[in-house]
Design a protein around this motif. Structure first.
Motif, mmCIF file in Angstrom:
data_model
loop_
_atom_site.group_PDB
_atom_site.id
_atom_site.type_symbol
_atom_site.label_atom_id
_atom_site.label_comp_id
_atom_site.label_asym_id
_atom_site.label_seq_id
_atom_site.Cartn_x
_atom_site.Cartn_y
_atom_site.Cartn_z
ATOM 1 N N THR A 150 0.802 -1.228 0.000
ATOM 2 C CA THR A 150 0.000 0.000 0.000
ATOM 3 C C THR A 150 0.835 1.278 0.000
ATOM 4 O O THR A 150 0.293 2.373 -0.133
ATOM 5 C CB THR A 150 -0.918 0.012 1.231
ATOM 6 O OG1 THR A 150 -0.120 -0.149 2.407
ATOM 7 C CG2 THR A 150 -1.941 -1.124 1.156
ATOM 8 N N VAL A 151 2.161 1.159 0.134
ATOM 9 C CA VAL A 151 3.025 2.337 0.249
ATOM 10 C C VAL A 151 3.364 2.889 -1.131
ATOM 11 O O VAL A 151 3.676 2.149 -2.067
ATOM 12 C CB VAL A 151 4.320 1.985 1.012
ATOM 13 C CG1 VAL A 151 5.333 3.108 0.911
ATOM 14 C CG2 VAL A 151 4.006 1.679 2.459
ATOM 15 N N ASP A 152 3.307 4.218 -1.269
ATOM 16 C CA ASP A 152 3.668 4.902 -2.510
ATOM 17 C C ASP A 152 5.195 5.012 -2.584
ATOM 18 O O ASP A 152 5.804 5.823 -1.885
ATOM 19 C CB ASP A 152 3.033 6.289 -2.543
ATOM 20 C CG ASP A 152 3.401 7.075 -3.805
ATOM 21 O OD1 ASP A 152 4.022 6.480 -4.723
ATOM 22 O OD2 ASP A 152 3.069 8.276 -3.870
ATOM 23 N N ILE A 153 5.816 4.198 -3.433
ATOM 24 C CA ILE A 153 7.284 4.178 -3.480
ATOM 25 C C ILE A 153 7.870 5.357 -4.259
ATOM 26 O O ILE A 153 9.089 5.508 -4.331
ATOM 27 C CB ILE A 153 7.813 2.852 -4.052
ATOM 28 C CG1 ILE A 153 7.398 2.666 -5.506
ATOM 29 C CG2 ILE A 153 7.369 1.677 -3.188
ATOM 30 C CD1 ILE A 153 8.049 1.460 -6.165
ATOM 31 N N THR A 154 7.023 6.206 -4.836
ATOM 32 C CA THR A 154 7.542 7.374 -5.554
ATOM 33 C C THR A 154 7.814 8.546 -4.616
ATOM 34 O O THR A 154 8.406 9.544 -5.021
ATOM 35 C CB THR A 154 6.555 7.835 -6.639
ATOM 36 O OG1 THR A 154 5.359 8.343 -6.031
ATOM 37 C CG2 THR A 154 6.207 6.695 -7.578
ATOM 38 N N GLN A 155 7.378 8.439 -3.359
ATOM 39 C CA GLN A 155 7.559 9.517 -2.387
ATOM 40 C C GLN A 155 7.984 8.915 -1.044
ATOM 41 O O GLN A 155 7.194 8.830 -0.105
ATOM 42 C CB GLN A 155 6.257 10.313 -2.219
ATOM 43 C CG GLN A 155 5.827 11.082 -3.440
ATOM 44 C CD GLN A 155 6.682 12.314 -3.662
ATOM 45 O OE1 GLN A 155 7.000 13.048 -2.729
ATOM 46 N NE2 GLN A 155 7.079 12.557 -4.903
ATOM 47 N N LEU A 156 9.235 8.498 -0.963
ATOM 48 C CA LEU A 156 9.721 7.882 0.260
ATOM 49 C C LEU A 156 10.885 8.681 0.842
ATOM 50 O O LEU A 156 11.773 9.114 0.110
ATOM 51 C CB LEU A 156 10.184 6.443 -0.001
ATOM 52 C CG LEU A 156 9.100 5.419 -0.342
ATOM 53 C CD1 LEU A 156 9.733 4.089 -0.713
ATOM 54 C CD2 LEU A 156 8.140 5.243 0.831
ATOM 55 N N LYS A 157 10.849 8.858 2.167
ATOM 56 C CA LYS A 157 11.921 9.585 2.846
ATOM 57 C C LYS A 157 12.986 8.596 3.314
ATOM 58 O O LYS A 157 12.703 7.662 4.071
ATOM 59 C CB LYS A 157 11.366 10.348 4.048
ATOM 60 C CG LYS A 157 12.434 11.130 4.820
ATOM 61 C CD LYS A 157 11.831 11.888 5.997
ATOM 62 C CE LYS A 157 11.391 10.952 7.100
ATOM 63 N NZ LYS A 157 10.974 11.679 8.322
ATOM 64 N N THR A 200 11.483 -3.043 -2.818
ATOM 65 C CA THR A 200 10.463 -3.958 -3.340
ATOM 66 C C THR A 200 9.248 -3.898 -2.422
ATOM 67 O O THR A 200 9.337 -3.521 -1.247
ATOM 68 C CB THR A 200 10.976 -5.408 -3.414
ATOM 69 O OG1 THR A 200 11.383 -5.828 -2.106
ATOM 70 C CG2 THR A 200 12.153 -5.515 -4.353
ATOM 71 N N GLN A 201 8.098 -4.275 -2.962
ATOM 72 C CA GLN A 201 6.861 -4.256 -2.187
ATOM 73 C C GLN A 201 6.393 -5.684 -1.900
ATOM 74 O O GLN A 201 6.458 -6.555 -2.768
ATOM 75 C CB GLN A 201 5.770 -3.484 -2.935
ATOM 76 C CG GLN A 201 6.083 -1.991 -3.041
ATOM 77 C CD GLN A 201 5.008 -1.204 -3.755
ATOM 78 O OE1 GLN A 201 4.954 -1.231 -4.979
ATOM 79 N NE2 GLN A 201 4.163 -0.520 -2.997
ATOM 80 N N GLY A 202 5.946 -5.909 -0.680
ATOM 81 C CA GLY A 202 5.481 -7.233 -0.282
ATOM 82 C C GLY A 202 4.908 -7.200 1.120
ATOM 83 O O GLY A 202 4.573 -6.131 1.652
ATOM 84 N N ASN A 203 4.794 -8.371 1.737
ATOM 85 C CA ASN A 203 4.250 -8.461 3.095
ATOM 86 C C ASN A 203 5.351 -8.184 4.117
ATOM 87 O O ASN A 203 6.446 -8.739 4.034
ATOM 88 C CB ASN A 203 3.660 -9.846 3.336
ATOM 89 C CG ASN A 203 2.448 -10.106 2.461
ATOM 90 O OD1 ASN A 203 1.635 -9.211 2.239
ATOM 91 N ND2 ASN A 203 2.327 -11.322 1.963
ATOM 92 N N VAL A 204 5.056 -7.330 5.082
ATOM 93 C CA VAL A 204 5.988 -7.010 6.161
ATOM 94 C C VAL A 204 5.410 -7.583 7.449
ATOM 95 O O VAL A 204 4.303 -7.235 7.849
ATOM 96 C CB VAL A 204 6.206 -5.490 6.286
ATOM 97 C CG1 VAL A 204 7.194 -5.190 7.401
ATOM 98 C CG2 VAL A 204 6.713 -4.920 4.968
ATOM 99 N N ILE A 205 6.150 -8.480 8.099
ATOM 100 C CA ILE A 205 5.624 -9.253 9.223
ATOM 101 C C ILE A 205 6.199 -8.737 10.540
ATOM 102 O O ILE A 205 7.418 -8.579 10.678
ATOM 103 C CB ILE A 205 5.980 -10.745 9.045
ATOM 104 C CG1 ILE A 205 5.366 -11.262 7.752
ATOM 105 C CG2 ILE A 205 5.512 -11.575 10.225
ATOM 106 C CD1 ILE A 205 5.818 -12.659 7.377
ATOM 107 N N PRO A 206 5.342 -8.471 11.547
ATOM 108 C CA PRO A 206 5.832 -7.990 12.849
ATOM 109 C C PRO A 206 6.657 -9.053 13.587
ATOM 110 O O PRO A 206 6.264 -10.216 13.673
ATOM 111 C CB PRO A 206 4.548 -7.679 13.621
ATOM 112 C CG PRO A 206 3.469 -7.584 12.589
ATOM 113 C CD PRO A 206 3.870 -8.524 11.499
ATOM 114 N N THR A 207 7.815 -8.654 14.091
ATOM 115 C CA THR A 207 8.674 -9.515 14.906
ATOM 116 C C THR A 207 9.156 -8.707 16.111
ATOM 117 O O THR A 207 9.006 -7.486 16.150
ATOM 118 C CB THR A 207 9.881 -10.016 14.101
ATOM 119 O OG1 THR A 207 10.595 -8.884 13.571
ATOM 120 C CG2 THR A 207 9.443 -10.923 12.959
ATOM 121 N N ALA A 208 9.745 -9.405 17.082
ATOM 122 C CA ALA A 208 10.185 -8.706 18.292
ATOM 123 C C ALA A 208 11.463 -9.306 18.842
ATOM 124 O O ALA A 208 11.756 -10.488 18.646
ATOM 125 C CB ALA A 208 9.093 -8.754 19.361
#
Length: 461
Positions: A150-157, A200-208
């Motif tokens: 869902t992230v717009d990769i054309t405007q990333l800081k 790249t765009q894909g699934n980002v999984i929470p870890t700790a």
């Protein structure tokens, strides 16, 4: 400040010398010379001046990035009046590894460590939108970042940290279009390094990462802090959590696909688990039994007993280690064999020695290690596990790697019923912090990082 430190050390050296000679009786006082200073006021190697840290007794000499440090001459050394040094002006020395310098004045002496450091221009950590962590590969000079679909990769800081004194373009905090790879160039004096950042765009999984302190910065063990900080800097959507917050109900363990605990204790002969970890056992049992995955490294492997992960509910039967303040400086690369398990996900894309993929090297000569180990000794001489088949049957584990003596140093426990998967790494070769050593400059230490990343990715599948 420098003069205050010198005065304090002079008082300390005199006090220690007195204590070692029967309390400085009158008989001994007359024979001891304790009034001399042992300071290195200045030193130059091939005319490159050293920076002296009196508190840590270290001297760092900076040279150009491609400089030959194997034959450097001591061109200047200025000491306290009356002092002598173990290194003389004009002497040629190999400074590819740290060199010890002893300064004496009468019955007082001090040891310094001289390190020659080539200019370096590195990007150490990288994030996009202050959230998505990039994997920095210092060998290939590449940075890979995964962001949600869902992230717009054309405007990333892009924000980053770098080695001392480095400047980078584009600047940290600037907005970039990452539709195509973007090059970031780091510069420091004679060193210039370009990194290619690919998104790249894909699934980002929470870890700790779980620990005994309230935050990473509050961890008292440099070993644990180095491991935890690496995770925060290199794995997107990773969080630090504390055992106390788990016990107090402030953390929902169920949100994490995998949790890593790296536990260090000095002189680790079967060290007890921290009280907070014991208090959190029941909640971690529920997490594990409901499908939660665990990476347990060093003495955290002992948690398999409390969580009933190993069928025989025993801890590794053979453990030891040194103090973080008194590590062993190794004179050659350390490794362990993996013959037969080369295809395991933990060992993919590592740095190999001479193309040999049957041994994993984790640090090279000059690294300072505590050799902290938690392994399963195999053999009738010890008791417990007659052979590997007995170990497999009793523990329910898979021996992913064994040491040269046959002890199990990496074990995997597959899911049972609805439980999660557990990876245990207890090899003395698996080390995050070497006192006085820049681990990032060690060619094989990259394998410690990549094995950990591989383990977490494997647990998150």
């Amino acid at each position: 400040m420098k003069s205050i430190i010198k005065q304090l050390y002079t008082i300390l050296l005199v006090t220690v010398a007195c204590l070692t000679v029967a309390g400085c009786s009158d008989d001994f006082k007359s024979n001891l010379r304790l009034d001399g200073d042992v300071w290195v006021n200045s030193i130059k190697l091939d005319e490159y001046a050293g920076t002296i840290d009196y508190q840590n007794k270290t001297i760092v000499v900076g040279v150009p990035y491609d400089y030959d440090v194997t034959r450097m001459a001591v061109s200047e050394i200025n000491l306290s009046e009356g002092a002598t040094a173990s290194i003389a002006v004009g002497e040629t020395i190999d400074f590819s590894l740290p060199v010890s310098l002893t300064v004496k004045n009468g019955d007082v002496q001090m040891n310094y460590t001289i390190t020659v450091k080539r200019d370096e221009a590195k990007i150490l950590t990288f994030k996009l939108n202050d959230t998505y962590v990039g994997k920095v590969d210092q060998l290939s000079k590449t940075i890979f970042v995964v962001v949600p679909l869902t992230v717009d990769i054309t405007q990333l800081k892009g924000t980053f940290t770098g080695s001392d004194g480095v400047t980078v373009t584009p600047a940290s905090g600037s907005i970039q279009d990452f539709t195509n790879p973007v090059t970031y160039t780091a510069t420091y004096r004679s060193a210039v390094t370009s990194y290619v950042v690919t998104v790249t765009q894909g699934n980002v999984i929470p870890t700790a990462f779980i620990g005994t302190a309230s935050s990473v910065s509050q961890l008292t063990s440099p070993e644990e802090k180095a491991a935890a900080q690496w995770m925060m800097d290199n794995i997107s959507m990773s969080e630090y959590i504390s055992f106390k917050d788990v016990v107090d109900g402030k953390v929902d363990l169920g949100k994490y696909t995998a949790i890593w605990w790296h536990f260090h204790a000095d002189n680790g002969d079967n060290p007890p688990l921290p009280d907070d970890a014991k208090a959190a056992v029941e909640k971690f049992k529920v997490y594990y039994q409901n499908g939660g995955n665990l990476l347990l490294t060093r003495y955290a492997t002992f948690y398999i007993k409390d969580l009933s992960i190993a069928k025989d509910e025993r801890v590794p039967n053979n453990s030891w280690g040194r103090s973080e303040d008194s590590p062993e400086v190794v004179d050659g690369a350390w490794s362990f064999p993996i013959a037969g398990n080369e295809s395991h996900p933990l060992f993919q894309d590592l740095r190999w020695k001479d193309g040999d993929k049957t041994r994993v090297y984790t640090f090279d000569a000059g690294y300072a290690t505590t050799n902290s180990t938690a392994q399963w000794h195999i053999g009738t001489d010890w008791g417990g596990y007659e052979d590997l088949n007995a170990w497999r049957s009793l523990t329910g584990g898979i021996d992913v790697a064994c040491g040269d003596d046959g002890a199990v140093i990496i074990a995997e426990f597959e899911p049972r019923a609805n439980s999660g998967r557990t990876i245990c790494i207890g090899s003395g070769c698996y080390d995050w912090y070497g006192k006085g050593v820049d681990a990032s400059a060690d060619y094989y230490h990259y394998n410690v990082e990549l094995m950990t990343l591989n383990a977490i990715n494997y647990l998150c599948k």
